[in-house]
Scaffold this motif. Structure first.
Motif, PDB file in Angstrom:
ATOM      1  N   TYR A   1       0.521  -1.544   0.082  1.00  0.00           N
ATOM      2  CA  TYR A   1       0.024   0.219   0.126  1.00  0.00           C
ATOM      3  C   TYR A   1       1.067   1.187  -0.212  1.00  0.00           C
ATOM      4  N   THR A   2       0.328   1.946  -0.617  1.00  0.00           N
ATOM      5  CA  THR A   2       1.288   3.599  -0.506  1.00  0.00           C
ATOM      6  C   THR A   2      -0.290   4.454   0.096  1.00  0.00           C
ATOM      7  N   PHE A   3       0.510   5.344   1.003  1.00  0.00           N
ATOM      8  CA  PHE A   3       0.266   5.653   2.363  1.00  0.00           C
ATOM      9  C   PHE A   3      -0.145   6.310   2.335  1.00  0.00           C
ATOM     10  N   PHE A   4      -1.637   7.953   1.539  1.00  0.00           N
ATOM     11  CA  PHE A   4      -1.086   9.561   1.036  1.00  0.00           C
ATOM     12  C   PHE A   4      -1.850   9.768   2.812  1.00  0.00           C
ATOM     13  N   THR A   5      -0.931  10.464   3.201  1.00  0.00           N
ATOM     14  CA  THR A   5      -1.369  10.926   4.928  1.00  0.00           C
ATOM     15  C   THR A   5      -0.265  12.959   5.059  1.00  0.00           C
ATOM     16  N   ASN A   6      -1.271  12.919   6.034  1.00  0.00           N
ATOM     17  CA  ASN A   6      -0.373  14.548   6.768  1.00  0.00           C
ATOM     18  C   ASN A   6      -0.782  13.842   8.284  1.00  0.00           C
ATOM     19  N   PRO A   7       0.031  14.069   9.171  1.00  0.00           N
ATOM     20  CA  PRO A   7      -0.124  13.579  10.615  1.00  0.00           C
ATOM     21  C   PRO A   7      -1.040  13.924  11.505  1.00  0.00           C
ATOM     22  N   MET A   8      -1.092  15.478  10.567  1.00  0.00           N
ATOM     23  CA  MET A   8      -2.316  15.691  11.596  1.00  0.00           C
ATOM     24  C   MET A   8      -3.690  16.018  10.809  1.00  0.00           C
ATOM     25  N   SER A   9      -4.029  15.166  10.188  1.00  0.00           N
ATOM     26  CA  SER A   9      -5.864  14.687   9.909  1.00  0.00           C
ATOM     27  C   SER A   9      -6.107  13.151  10.243  1.00  0.00           C
ATOM     28  N   ARG A  10      -6.872  12.954   9.499  1.00  0.00           N
ATOM     29  CA  ARG A  10      -8.048  11.971   9.387  1.00  0.00           C
ATOM     30  C   ARG A  10      -7.456  10.945   8.406  1.00  0.00           C
TER      31      ARG A  10
END
Ligand SMILES: N[C@@H](CCC(=O)N[C@@H](CS)C(=O)NCC(=O)O)C(=O)O
Length: 211
Positions: free
Chosen positions: A4-13
Motif C-alpha cells: 500500500y501507498t498511504f498518502f496522509t498528513n499526521p495532523m489529519s483524518r
C-alpha cells in the motif's frame, strides 16, 4: 514496493487510516502530503486532494480507496485473517454505526464547528443529522449498551467510530459523556492504536521542531 501507498498528513483524518493499517498488520509506505504542495501522484490518485488516500498495489491491479470509513472497511476485507470483519449477526450493528459515524456524526460536528445551524424545524427535517443535539444523543444511545460497535468484540468499525469519539473528545467537538469517555479509554489501550498514534505524534513533533 510495499502493498500500500498511504498518502496522509499526521495532523489529519489520516490518523484513522494509519490505525486501521496497523490493526491489520499491513505492509505500507507513507507519503506525507503537504497542504500547499500536493504532488501530481497524490492528485491523480485523489483529485479532491484529501487525505487519507490509500493506493493498493494488488498484483497487476492498482486500487485507490478514499474516505476514511471506506479505507477502514476495505482493509478489513483485504486482511480477513485479522478477524475485524463483522459476522452475519454483527453486520447490522457494524454497518449502522459505521455509516452513522461517517454520515450524521461527521456532518453534525463539521456544521457545528463551522457555525452552521438550522433554526427552522421544517428545514431541520431535510438535514441528514437533524441537529447537533439529536445526532449526539442518538450516538450516545447507539453506544450505551455495548463495549464496542458490535457488542463485546472489537471490529474494524471501532477504528472509524472510535476515532470520531477519540478525536471529538480531544477537541471538544463531541460532548464529554461517560459512554464516550469509557469507549475511548478502551480503544486507547490497543497496541495498534498506540503504535499508529506514536508515528503521527512523532511526525507532528518533528514538523514543529523543523518549523
Ligand atoms: N471525507 C473525507 C474527509 C477527508 C478530509 O477532509 N481530509 C482533510 C484533512 S482532515 C484534508 O485532506 N484536507 C486537505 C485539503 O482539503 O486540502 C474522509 O473521511 O476521509
Amino acid at each position: 514496493m510495499a502493498d500500500y501507498t498511504f498518502f496522509t498528513n499526521p495532523m489529519s483524518r489520516g490518523q484513522i487510516a494509519r490505525w486501521a493499517l496497523h490493526e491489520v498488520g499491513a505492509d505500507y509506505d507513507t507519503e506525507i502530503v503537504e497542504w500547499a504542495a500536493k504532488s501530481e501522484a497524490f492528485l491523480s490518485a485523489n483529485p479532491l486532494g484529501k487525505v487519507p488516500t490509500l493506493v493498493h498495489h494488488d498484483g497487476d491491479h492498482i486500487h485507490v480507496v478514499t474516505e476514511a470509513a471506506a479505507i477502514c472497511h476495505y482493509l478489513a476485507e483485504m486482511h480477513p485473517d485479522a478477524g475485524l470483519l463483522p459476522e452475519r449477526h454483527e453486520k447490522a450493528a457494524y454497518f449502522r454505526r459505521l455509516f452513522y459515524g461517517s454520515g450524521p456524526v461527521e456532518q453534525a460536528i463539521v456544521a457545528r464547528s463551522m457555525g452552521w445551524g438550522v433554526d427552522d424545524a421544517q428545514k431541520e427535517a431535510m438535514v441528514g443529522f437533524g441537529s447537533y443535539e439529536r445526532a449526539m444523543d442518538t450516538f450516545e444511545t447507539l453506544m450505551a449498551d455495548r463495549d464496542y460497535v458490535c457488542g463485546h468484540r472489537f471490529t474494524m468499525a471501532d477504528v472509524y467510530v472510535g476515532s470520531q469519539v477519540d478525536w471529538g473528545l480531544q477537541f471538544g467537538s463531541i460532548p464529554a459523556r461517560k459512554v464516550f469517555e469509557e469507549y475511548a479509554a478502551r480503544l486507547r489501550e490497543r497496541s495498534a492504536y498506540k503504535a499508529a498514534k506514536k508515528i503521527d505524534m512523532d511526525l507532528i513533533a518533528e514538523a514543529e521542531n523543523n518549523g
